[in-house]
Scaffold this active site. Structure first.
Site, PDB file in Angstrom:
ATOM      1  N   SER A  97       0.651  -1.221   0.181  1.00 29.78           N
ATOM      2  CA  SER A  97       0.150   0.125  -0.114  1.00 29.78           C
ATOM      3  C   SER A  97       0.837   1.351   0.022  1.00 29.78           C
ATOM      4  O   SER A  97       0.372   2.476  -0.439  1.00 29.78           O
ATOM      5  CB  SER A  97      -0.919  -0.160   1.188  1.00 29.78           C
ATOM      6  N   ASP A 157      -1.688   6.031  12.122  1.00 32.14           N
ATOM      7  CA  ASP A 157      -0.908   5.655  10.826  1.00 32.14           C
ATOM      8  C   ASP A 157       0.573   6.304  10.545  1.00 32.14           C
ATOM      9  O   ASP A 157       0.568   7.699  10.390  1.00 32.14           O
ATOM     10  CB  ASP A 157      -1.798   5.674   9.675  1.00 32.14           C
ATOM     11  N   HIS A 168       1.957   5.216   6.127  1.00 33.70           N
ATOM     12  CA  HIS A 168       1.931   5.763   5.066  1.00 33.70           C
ATOM     13  C   HIS A 168       2.290   7.416   5.169  1.00 33.70           C
ATOM     14  O   HIS A 168       2.572   7.952   6.036  1.00 33.70           O
ATOM     15  CB  HIS A 168       0.495   5.694   4.716  1.00 33.70           C
TER      16      HIS A 168
END
Length: 439
Positions: A150, A395, A398
């Protein structure tokens, strides 16, 4: 053929109109002498090889193409510092539809915006800001695939947003599976794709929970993941990456036998650490690329981008709340990050050496140091609404869009602009080595 010196045939009593053939011959000869030394660069538009005294290039409000640095300049693009860039960002969460919800930090209330206003400055030169028109000209008629997890998808969505000032692509995916998307820029016949492979090799989830409640995965370290290896021959560029999935518990198989694991907590199974699986996975992935019969593209390794969890692990309350970059003297690459970086780069060098025997090209898109310095660029808790009834960890893996990941496209475009010269030099070396082998 040895070129003889030429004396211009224009004496005192001669005029140009009396000697048209001679004039044409002279002009042709001069053009020949000037152009031939730059033949390797002719595949690029003129503005891509033009020298400039300006420190950088950009895509201005009038959509004009600005001249760029000489692509021949020797410089380590990946060693430098982050410096303020008040002109950024070059798109917003309201102008680009390609931003994944979990990386749409401004939509979900991130209160600061300074993390978007930095650019990377190499120590020895300047790195031009990404120019979408230049990029689309360089890749006209070509195709690019992001192979990985991702974070690779995060990079592709960043690129789509940066290119949106020129054109949006259309969806030409062959499957409804979001892990295998394809986009085409119709005006440029350029295709983008994402090929999902979190471990690069064949694998499957053996247990939804596992020892850490994050799953237990069986990895077949010597077997290709044919979900992506059967598709990449058609692409001109591959950007391959992997990293954070290797922190989860894994059982390693080789030759159809269990050889060890990473934190699997199974009886009589040796813990070989995640580094063993990480190294072997890259070795097998590069072996797959080098074994392709019809692949003639350029393979980029996008190196590991460190996470920035502080005050706890990712599933134990860790978070990333800093609001500005580190300076390079404030943090260093060490421990797990260093081990992972070294493992993939060492396997990359081996694959590059083997690939050269077939005329294949490998390039290192070395984002590790730059991203190590950006603890401020992650979504943290700003990837969803605070009142949503969802279980999502902070997170710190990312990257917000817009954000520091946009600089990866600065790197990529500069590398592509230099590619004409570098590929020509490597081709000459390859042909020279072949001649020596024949002897």
């Amino acid at each position: 053929m040895k070129l003889q010196s030429i004396e211009l045939p224009f004496g005192k009593n001669q005029s140009l109109h009396k000697s048209p053939k001679i004039v044409l011959l002279v002009i042709f000869t001069l053009v020949f002498l000037i152009v031939i030394p730059y033949y390797p660069l002719l595949k690029y538009p003129l503005y891509l090889v033009k020298n400039s005294s300006e420190p950088s290039s950009f895509y201005d409000s009038n959509d004009e193409l600005i001249s760029v640095q000489s692509i021949n300049k020797k410089c380590d693009l990946f060693s430098g510092e982050w410096i303020p860039n008040p002109d950024a960002p070059y798109y917003t969460n309201t102008t680009c539809w390609a931003i994944h919800e979990h990386q749409n930090c401004m939509k979900y209330g991130r209160p600061d915006s300074e993390f978007m206003k930095w650019r990377w400055k190499p120590h020895e030169c300047n790195l031009p800001i990404f120019n979408p028109a230049q990029f689309l000209e360089v890749v006209r008629g070509k195709s690019l695939a992001f192979v990985g997890d991702s974070v690779g998808r995060n990079q592709m969505q960043s690129l789509i947003c940066l290119l949106s000032r020129v054109e949006y692509p259309i969806d030409v995916s062959y499957t409804p599976d979001e892990n295998f998307k394809r986009w085409r820029y119709m005006s440029y016949n350029f295709t983008l794709a994402t090929l999902w492979t979190p471990h690069l090799v064949k694998g499957k989830e053996a247990d939804n929970n596992g020892p850490t409640q994050t799953g237990l995965f069986n990895l077949y370290l010597d077997e290709f993941d044919e979900e992506w290896t059967t598709q990449v021959e058609e692409f001109d560029y591959l950007i391959i990456s992997a990293g954070h999935w290797f922190f989860r518990p894994m059982v390693y198989y080789e030759n159809h036998q269990i050889v060890g694991c990473h934190y699997c907590l199974l009886d009589n199974v040796t813990d070989l650490t995640m580094y063993y699986g990480y190294r072997k996975a890259f070795r097998t992935a590069f072996k797959a690329i080098n074994s392709l019969k019809n692949y003639k593209g350029i393979t980029f390794l996008r190196t590991f981008a460190p996470s920035h969890f502080e005050n706890g692990l990712w599933n134990q309350g860790g978070n990333c709340v800093r609001t500005k970059p580190f300076r390079s003297n404030e943090i260093k690459l060490d421990d797990q990050n260093l081990e992972l970086y070294m493992a993939q780069v060492e396997e990359f060098r081996k694959a590059e050496k083997e690939g050269k025997k077939k005329g294949l090209r490998y390039r290192l898109l070395d984002t590790t140091q730059a991203m190590l310095l950006r603890p401020d660029g992650h979504p943290s808790r700003y990837g969803h609404w605070p009142h949503e009834n969802v279980t999502l960890y902070n997170d710190c893996v990312h990257w917000c869009l817009p954000g520091p990941i946009d600089t990866w496209s600065d790197f990529l475009l500069e590398m592509l602009k230099r590619e004409g010269v570098r590929s020509h030099e490597e081709k000459l070396q390859y042909l020279s080595d072949r001649k020596l082998q024949v002897r």
